[in-house]
Design a protein around this motif. Structure first.
Motif, mmCIF file in Angstrom:
data_model
loop_
_atom_site.group_PDB
_atom_site.id
_atom_site.type_symbol
_atom_site.label_atom_id
_atom_site.label_comp_id
_atom_site.label_asym_id
_atom_site.label_seq_id
_atom_site.Cartn_x
_atom_site.Cartn_y
_atom_site.Cartn_z
ATOM 1 N N GLY A 131 0.783 -1.226 0.000
ATOM 2 C CA GLY A 131 0.000 0.000 0.000
ATOM 3 C C GLY A 131 0.817 1.279 0.000
ATOM 4 N N GLY A 132 2.114 1.189 -0.266
ATOM 5 C CA GLY A 132 2.960 2.370 -0.214
ATOM 6 C C GLY A 132 3.569 2.731 -1.545
ATOM 7 N N HIS A 133 4.531 3.652 -1.500
ATOM 8 C CA HIS A 133 5.120 4.186 -2.720
ATOM 9 C C HIS A 133 6.634 3.975 -2.823
ATOM 10 C CE1 HIS A 133 6.514 7.526 -0.231
ATOM 11 N NE2 HIS A 133 5.296 7.562 0.280
ATOM 12 N N VAL A 134 7.235 3.244 -1.890
ATOM 13 C CA VAL A 134 8.666 2.983 -1.908
ATOM 14 C C VAL A 134 8.893 1.530 -2.299
ATOM 15 C CG1 VAL A 134 10.742 2.851 -0.462
ATOM 16 C CG2 VAL A 134 9.131 4.746 -0.171
ATOM 17 N N ASP A 135 9.785 1.284 -3.265
ATOM 18 C CA ASP A 135 10.091 -0.081 -3.668
ATOM 19 C C ASP A 135 10.922 -0.779 -2.600
ATOM 20 O OD1 ASP A 135 8.763 0.169 -6.093
ATOM 21 O OD2 ASP A 135 10.577 0.711 -7.208
ATOM 22 N N ASN A 136 10.555 -2.024 -2.322
ATOM 23 C CA ASN A 136 11.299 -2.898 -1.425
ATOM 24 C C ASN A 136 11.676 -2.214 -0.099
ATOM 25 O OD1 ASN A 136 12.279 -5.442 -0.863
ATOM 26 N ND2 ASN A 136 14.324 -4.951 -1.594
ATOM 27 N N PRO A 137 10.694 -1.727 0.648
ATOM 28 C CA PRO A 137 11.006 -1.001 1.882
ATOM 29 C C PRO A 137 11.506 -1.942 2.980
ATOM 30 C CG PRO A 137 8.673 -1.409 1.782
ATOM 31 C CD PRO A 137 9.254 -1.881 0.464
ATOM 32 N N SER A 138 12.261 -1.370 3.905
ATOM 33 C CA SER A 138 12.708 -2.104 5.085
ATOM 34 C C SER A 138 11.721 -1.848 6.226
ATOM 35 C CB SER A 138 14.100 -1.638 5.496
ATOM 36 O OG SER A 138 14.039 -0.305 5.989
ATOM 37 N N TYR A 139 11.807 -2.661 7.260
ATOM 38 C CA TYR A 139 10.986 -2.473 8.455
ATOM 39 C C TYR A 139 11.215 -1.076 9.033
ATOM 40 C CZ TYR A 139 9.089 -3.409 13.133
ATOM 41 O OH TYR A 139 8.368 -3.363 14.305
ATOM 42 N N LYS A 140 12.468 -0.668 9.118
ATOM 43 C CA LYS A 140 12.802 0.649 9.666
ATOM 44 C C LYS A 140 12.151 1.760 8.839
ATOM 45 C CE LYS A 140 16.698 3.501 11.123
ATOM 46 N NZ LYS A 140 18.137 3.599 11.255
ATOM 47 N N GLN A 141 12.197 1.630 7.514
ATOM 48 C CA GLN A 141 11.573 2.645 6.660
ATOM 49 C C GLN A 141 10.059 2.681 6.862
ATOM 50 O OE1 GLN A 141 13.283 1.051 2.986
ATOM 51 N NE2 GLN A 141 14.088 3.108 2.553
ATOM 52 N N VAL A 142 9.430 1.509 6.914
ATOM 53 C CA VAL A 142 7.974 1.457 7.097
ATOM 54 C C VAL A 142 7.596 2.040 8.453
ATOM 55 C CG1 VAL A 142 5.981 -0.092 7.309
ATOM 56 C CG2 VAL A 142 7.651 -0.455 5.481
ATOM 57 N N CYS A 143 8.374 1.726 9.493
ATOM 58 C CA CYS A 143 8.089 2.253 10.838
ATOM 59 C C CYS A 143 8.198 3.772 10.910
ATOM 60 C CB CYS A 143 9.013 1.610 11.865
ATOM 61 S SG CYS A 143 8.558 -0.084 12.258
#
Length: 183
Positions: free
Chosen positions: A37-49
């Motif tokens: 549901g986001g706009h960043v490719d292959n995000p990390s847990y830290k990025q999502v948090c």
């Protein structure tokens, strides 16, 4: 995915909670924690948090529709999280914890809309349901340390305070829908 299975992608707070519950549900063949549901490719847990990628913590649930309907899967989903709180579940706050159903077909969307109406009409929750329904565009599996988190870390503080009560509520409410291996 074989012709005998379907996939549902759901977000309702921390993916550790959802994964632990759905792994016990009869008809579910696999559960994978991840991000969607986001706009960043292959995000990390830290990025999502950080709350800045647009992703929600979700689970992708593969199930046998001959044993468990998509509608029944959604009814469990609406029992194990609060769909009336925007961008939060308990103390977990931010858009990554939003209530979201990501669909892969018009049929799933129509079923999700019908189940939301059913839950709202039954007044199971005192507030207005804020769960969004969006088409699934991309699912990113979470890092390995998030897979089977509750099973591997049952005594951690978060698991004891947040995950275990949700699992217990699910097992009590849906005792007739548990896999034989679920305690």
């Amino acid at each position: 995915m074989s012709a005998s299975t379907e996939t549902a992608t759901l977000g309702g707070g921390c993916f550790w909670c959802l994964e632990a519950v759905f792994k016990d549900l009869k008809g579910v063949t696999s559960v994978m924690s991840g991000y969607a549901g986001g706009h960043v490719d292959n995000p990390s847990y830290k990025q999502v948090c950080s709350g800045r990628t647009g992703h929600a913590e979700v689970v992708q649930v593969t199930f046998d529709p001959a044993e468990l309907s998509y509608a029944d899967l959604l009814r469990v989903f609406f029992t194990i999280h609060d769909p009336t709180t925007k961008d939060r579940q308990g103390n977990d706050v931010g858009p990554q914890y939003r209530s979201i159903i990501l669909t892969d077909s018009d049929r799933q969307r129509a079923t999700a809309e019908a189940v939301i109406r059913e839950i709202a009409d039954a007044k199971i929750w005192p507030g207005t349901i804020v769960t969004t329904i969006e088409p699934l565009t991309r699912f990113y599996p979470a890092e390995e340390e998030h897979h089977d988190y509750f099973a591997r870390n049952p005594w951690s503080g978060y698991c004891q305070v947040v995950v275990a009560p949700k699992v217990a509520k699910f097992r009590k409410t849906f005792h007739d829908r548990l896999k034989k291996t679920a305690a």
